[in-house]
Design an enzyme around this catalytic site. Structure first.
Site, mmCIF file in Angstrom:
data_model
loop_
_atom_site.group_PDB
_atom_site.id
_atom_site.type_symbol
_atom_site.label_atom_id
_atom_site.label_comp_id
_atom_site.label_asym_id
_atom_site.label_seq_id
_atom_site.Cartn_x
_atom_site.Cartn_y
_atom_site.Cartn_z
ATOM 1 N N GLU A 105 83.799 48.265 42.996
ATOM 2 C CA GLU A 105 83.879 48.909 44.035
ATOM 3 C C GLU A 105 85.986 49.478 43.502
ATOM 4 O O GLU A 105 86.147 50.348 44.174
ATOM 5 C CB GLU A 105 84.146 48.866 45.139
ATOM 6 C CG GLU A 105 83.157 47.833 45.659
ATOM 7 C CD GLU A 105 82.254 46.930 47.235
ATOM 8 O OE1 GLU A 105 83.453 45.905 46.787
ATOM 9 O OE2 GLU A 105 81.948 48.147 48.019
ATOM 10 N N GLU A 125 76.586 42.345 46.118
ATOM 11 C CA GLU A 125 76.277 41.324 47.742
ATOM 12 C C GLU A 125 75.458 41.018 47.886
ATOM 13 O O GLU A 125 75.751 40.233 48.830
ATOM 14 C CB GLU A 125 77.058 42.531 48.334
ATOM 15 C CG GLU A 125 79.065 43.164 47.924
ATOM 16 C CD GLU A 125 79.139 43.836 46.542
ATOM 17 O OE1 GLU A 125 77.534 44.305 45.885
ATOM 18 O OE2 GLU A 125 80.308 44.298 46.808
HETATM 19 C C1 3H9 Z 1 82.195 41.262 47.612
HETATM 20 O O1 3H9 Z 1 82.926 41.584 46.193
HETATM 21 C C2 3H9 Z 1 82.235 42.006 48.754
HETATM 22 C C3 3H9 Z 1 82.909 43.483 48.661
HETATM 23 O O2 3H9 Z 1 82.137 44.474 48.158
HETATM 24 C C4 3H9 Z 1 83.716 43.891 50.072
HETATM 25 C C5 3H9 Z 1 84.521 43.436 50.313
HETATM 26 C C6 3H9 Z 1 85.489 43.658 51.091
HETATM 27 N N1 3H9 Z 1 85.371 34.600 44.616
HETATM 28 O O3 3H9 Z 1 79.965 31.851 38.569
HETATM 29 P P1 3H9 Z 1 80.386 30.483 36.805
HETATM 30 C C7 3H9 Z 1 84.349 30.661 40.899
HETATM 31 S S1 3H9 Z 1 81.437 40.085 47.648
HETATM 32 C C8 3H9 Z 1 85.342 32.765 44.342
HETATM 33 O O4 3H9 Z 1 80.428 29.538 37.044
HETATM 34 P P2 3H9 Z 1 79.967 32.223 35.226
HETATM 35 C C9 3H9 Z 1 82.445 29.396 40.879
HETATM 36 O O5 3H9 Z 1 82.259 29.257 42.147
HETATM 37 C C10 3H9 Z 1 81.683 39.091 46.233
HETATM 38 N N2 3H9 Z 1 84.810 32.308 43.636
HETATM 39 O O6 3H9 Z 1 81.218 31.414 36.078
HETATM 40 C C11 3H9 Z 1 83.229 29.543 39.793
HETATM 41 O O7 3H9 Z 1 83.821 28.792 40.678
HETATM 42 P P3 3H9 Z 1 83.947 26.934 40.045
HETATM 43 C C12 3H9 Z 1 81.048 40.328 44.045
HETATM 44 C C13 3H9 Z 1 83.885 32.622 42.672
HETATM 45 O O8 3H9 Z 1 80.856 32.846 33.808
HETATM 46 C C14 3H9 Z 1 84.547 29.743 38.743
HETATM 47 O O9 3H9 Z 1 84.244 30.921 39.344
HETATM 48 N N3 3H9 Z 1 80.469 39.374 43.310
HETATM 49 C C15 3H9 Z 1 83.724 34.099 42.739
HETATM 50 O O10 3H9 Z 1 79.366 31.178 35.179
HETATM 51 C C16 3H9 Z 1 82.997 30.280 37.890
HETATM 52 O O11 3H9 Z 1 81.822 30.861 38.038
HETATM 53 C C17 3H9 Z 1 80.053 38.204 43.428
HETATM 54 O O12 3H9 Z 1 78.717 38.267 43.618
HETATM 55 C C18 3H9 Z 1 84.175 34.808 43.998
HETATM 56 N N4 3H9 Z 1 84.109 36.193 43.741
HETATM 57 O O13 3H9 Z 1 79.891 33.688 35.912
HETATM 58 C C19 3H9 Z 1 79.807 38.186 41.967
HETATM 59 N N5 3H9 Z 1 83.117 33.997 41.847
HETATM 60 O O14 3H9 Z 1 84.536 26.405 38.608
HETATM 61 C C20 3H9 Z 1 79.493 36.436 41.844
HETATM 62 C C21 3H9 Z 1 83.148 33.275 40.941
HETATM 63 O O15 3H9 Z 1 84.656 26.290 40.844
HETATM 64 N N6 3H9 Z 1 80.279 35.735 40.796
HETATM 65 N N7 3H9 Z 1 83.728 32.207 41.890
HETATM 66 O O16 3H9 Z 1 82.575 25.732 40.181
HETATM 67 C C22 3H9 Z 1 79.673 35.329 39.171
HETATM 68 O O17 3H9 Z 1 78.552 36.236 39.883
HETATM 69 C C23 3H9 Z 1 79.652 34.890 38.709
HETATM 70 O O18 3H9 Z 1 80.897 33.837 38.924
HETATM 71 C C24 3H9 Z 1 80.271 35.730 37.591
HETATM 72 C C25 3H9 Z 1 81.017 34.263 36.238
HETATM 73 C C26 3H9 Z 1 78.885 35.896 36.742
HETATM 74 C C27 3H9 Z 1 81.366 36.337 37.525
#
Ligand code: 3H9
Length: 699
Positions: A105, A125
């Protein structure tokens, strides 16, 4: 402390860099930093254009999900993205890694986007029970078109950089160094006299949409998104994008986003997001625990389960030996595997070449000696201790030192199995779920003596074969099946009390289960359940316990495979059978079980609270490490919908005081045997805590 967002001038280009490891999530300091840096850019006469780029492994991967449980703090992301878009000088987003959610976004609020070829862009999301609430639902349809945008937002699946370029989301795919490429792109813009280009100014041409487009779209996704709240909200936002002026539609997006964010579904799905990451953390098996190499796997038993297990390894290029006791069984096993691969090939999800390569990695054998060099052997034979004993004694005799010896037992004592060998430290349970080539759950059962490197290796291996490994300890049925027994027990008991099986299944299905308990029993085979009961040494002393299953099995009604079980089958379609109701009535009379009027609410309480109670015992006994681990087991292996977040999250959502009170009510009716509340539920109910809080407090 280094700034999370920094500003530097490189010639006449402002380079604004986000550095918020691990994934550059848009937490409050990042939003504040972005707001500050873009203000500076606007005022900086030396800067003619800006590049927004990220340090570390990825572009911004979204909003900071941990903030959604707290009050919103300004500047809220929708405000920041408009500040970026309103810059009077061009802004280029430079994307690597994963530009997800709020990350994409933010990038779409920039006037131009460049990405490296390996980058992925998406709005996931929906997987968190949310919608892209920082203008994503308004911008993606403008860039990619309504249909493509909806498909991306409803599936949550990311696009490749190339795919995004084809859809008009990315302007250029950069080769070589991203920052250099993005700065060059900005210079080219300046040279060509191109200024800011606002996505919000793009008009969506609604006249190109087929009549009833949105109604038809809703119908088309209804089955796949059954029970989920967010997908419908996303469609409504896109309808607003098509029919309302931009800022009115943004207001609508914000309103619907808040509904999602405050919903129990989103908190359940966010809980699942973190729970699936927490499972990998084992306090006494740290990340740096040495691992054993697994280059050759062997599977003992080429039945449906063994074949499915073998496929998991072949699918990721690990050679597998499949051992059976005779040629006929081996041929049958290989034929099942071939059949399993043919499905995806026919559907175009796999090529014939890929299928051939996978099958070539599976070598059938009748000879125990052939597996002598395997690094990991997984036994998937008949579920009785006597058969396991024979297999593990053989494995102990032939396998090389250091080989991991695993049992796919779904309930039996892994310590007892380990004791059949002289190397209990190498023995572990690897409980796959049927169909083993499809289901994502792997219950990893550590025995008393299982060594830490074996645990670490198996946890990592789960990831390699694209499964979620959940580490549990030994008890009958481990976490999943042990909690499933009370669920089936109550489903069975309610039939004796006069509730038709199809009503119980319908209530469970409407609650969100992929299938009701009776349908599952028939699918797995009533005889399987009956045999398990016979192996269970501490089976409840209750003649009514799963009585219907015992009687049906005795009558040869084994479930789907025999054409009749709790239901009759017309092909694979279950049909209610008056004979089963008559059997249930006769059994109830013989057991003095009264016929009751039971509400849907009671069906839900009895099915799930009995399961939750067992889960609480499991936690107190240390069989599972955290309530979230149990939830992962249920959502990944037992068809529980992610929008409930698993049984323990559901209990937290309902409130443990209410669960406790309901249990007391049933205890009053049925006595202590099944409805004595687990001490943990009582403790937490009385102290006003949740399972999640209890789990977190234990570190
Ligand atoms: C959004 O954006 C809403 C908006 O539209 C509107 C707002 C108004 N936040 O997965 P990993 C942590 S909703 C906080 O193991 P990978 C995760 O818990 C969001 N923490 O790594 C982990 O912590 P720990 C939309 C986050 O390399 C560490 O980072 N976005 C977030 O296998 C490593 O993560 C998503 O849904 C976060 N957003 O994969 C994307 N993301 O090490 C969500 C990760 O303590 N994230 N953490 O266990 C993912 O899909 C994967 O993390 C990603 C990396 C592909 C990025």
């Amino acid at each position: 402390m280094p700034e999370v967002v920094s500003y530097a001038l490189e010639g006449d280009i402002a380079v604004i860099t986000v550095a918020n490891p691990p994934v550059n999530a848009l937490s409050l300091p990042v939003r504040q930093g972005l707001a500050k840096c873009f203000e500076r850019f606007a005022a900086d006469a030396g800067a003619k254009a800006a590049v927004l780029i990220c340090d570390g492994r990825t572009f911004i991967a979204g909003a900071d999900i941990t903030e959604f449980d707290k009050p919103i703090e300004q500047p809220w992301l929708p405000v920041v993205v408009h500040q970026i878009e309103d810059c009077a000088k061009p802004v280029v987003a430079a994307i690597h890694g994963t530009a997800l959610g709020g990350g994409l976004e933010t990038a779409m609020a920039c006037h131009y986007r460049v990405a490296i070829a390996s980058a992925q862009l998406g709005l996931p999301e929906v997987t968190l029970g949310l919608l892209p609430g920082a203008t994503g639902t308004q911008r993606l349809p403008r860039l990619a078109g309504v249909q493509a945008a909806l498909d991306a937002m409803i599936s949550g699946k990311p696009m490749t950089a190339k795919g995004a370029q084809e859809k008009g989301v990315v302007d250029a795919v950069v080769e070589g160094d991203l920052k250099t490429g993005a700065i060059a792109f900005a210079h080219d813009l300046l040279k060509a006299g191109k200024g800011p280009r606002k996505v919000r100014d793009i008009q969506i041409d609604a006249s190109t949409l087929p009549t009833n487009f949105f109604a038809d779209y809703r119908k088309a996704i209804a089955r796949d998104t059954r029970g989920f709240f967010a997908p419908g909200q996303i469609i409504s936002c896109v309808e607003a994008a098509v029919s309302l002026p931009y800022f009115d539609a943004v207001a609508r997006e914000n309103e619907l986003f808040m509904q999602c964010m405050t919903s129990s579904q989103s908190s359940a799905q966010r809980h699942m997001f973190f729970a699936e990451r927490e499972v990998a953390k084992i306090p006494d098996v740290p990340k740096d625990t040495p691992m054993r190499e697994v280059r050759q796997v062997a599977v003992i038993g080429g039945g449906t389960m063994g074949g499915g297990i073998a496929m998991n390894f072949a699918n990721v290029g690990i050679p597998v030996l499949l051992k059976e006791i005779n040629q006929e069984a081996l041929d049958r096993g290989m034929a099942i595997i071939r059949g399993n691969y043919e499905g995806p090939v026919k559907k175009g999800r796999m090529s014939q070449t890929q299928m051939d390569q996978c099958i070539a990695l599976i070598t059938p054998t009748l000879d125990y000696q052939a597996i002598a060099n395997a690094d990991l052997v997984i036994e998937a034979v008949f579920e009785t201790m006597a058969v396991k004993k024979e297999v593990f004694e053989n494995l102990d005799a032939v396998c090389k030192p250091g080989a991991i010896l695993a049992s796919n037992t779904s309930s039996l004592n892994v310590d007892e199995i380990a004791a059949f060998t002289k190397r209990p430290q190498d023995v572990i349970g690897l409980h796959f779920f049927a169909p083993a080539n499809v289901m994502t759950l792997l219950e990893i059962v550590r025995g008393e003596k299982t060594s830490k490197d074996v645990i670490a290796t198996c946890m990592a291996l789960a990831k390699t074969i694209r499964k979620i490994g959940v580490l549990v300890k030994v008890c009958f049925g481990f976490v999943g099946n042990r909690m499933y027994f009370p669920y089936v027990r109550e489903a069975q008991r309610m039939v004796l009390e006069g509730v038709p099986p199809e009503r119980i299944d319908r209530v469970a299905y409407d609650w969100g289960m992929a299938m009701g308990p009776h349908g599952v029993s028939d699918l797995s085979g009533l005889d399987v359940f009956d045999k398990l009961n016979k192996e269970w040494k501490e089976k409840p002393d209750d003649p009514a316990y799963c009585r219907l299953i015992t009687v049906l099995v005795a009558k040869g009604r084994l479930g789907q495979k025999s054409g009749a079980g709790i239901y009759k089958y017309e092909g694979r379609t279950p049909v209610s059978d008056p004979e089963v109701l008559a059997i249930a009535k006769a059994e109830a009379a013989a057991l003095n079980i009264p016929q009751l009027e039971i509400s849907d609410e009671e069906i839900i309480e009895r099915l799930f609270y009995s399961m939750i109670n067992e889960g609480a015992l499991i936690l107190d006994e240390g069989i599972a490490m955290r309530s979230g681990d149990i939830d992962v087991v249920y959502c990944c292996g037992y068809g529980m919908p992610r929008h409930r977040g698993g049984p323990m999250q559901y209990a937290d959502e309902v409130g443990l005081d209410k669960v406790y009170a309901a249990m007391q009510k049933y205890r009053g009716r049925y006595g202590d045997l099944y409805w004595t509340s687990a001490p943990l539920i009582e403790r937490l109910a009385k102290s006003g805590q949740t399972f999640a809080q209890w789990s977190a407090s234990r570190g």
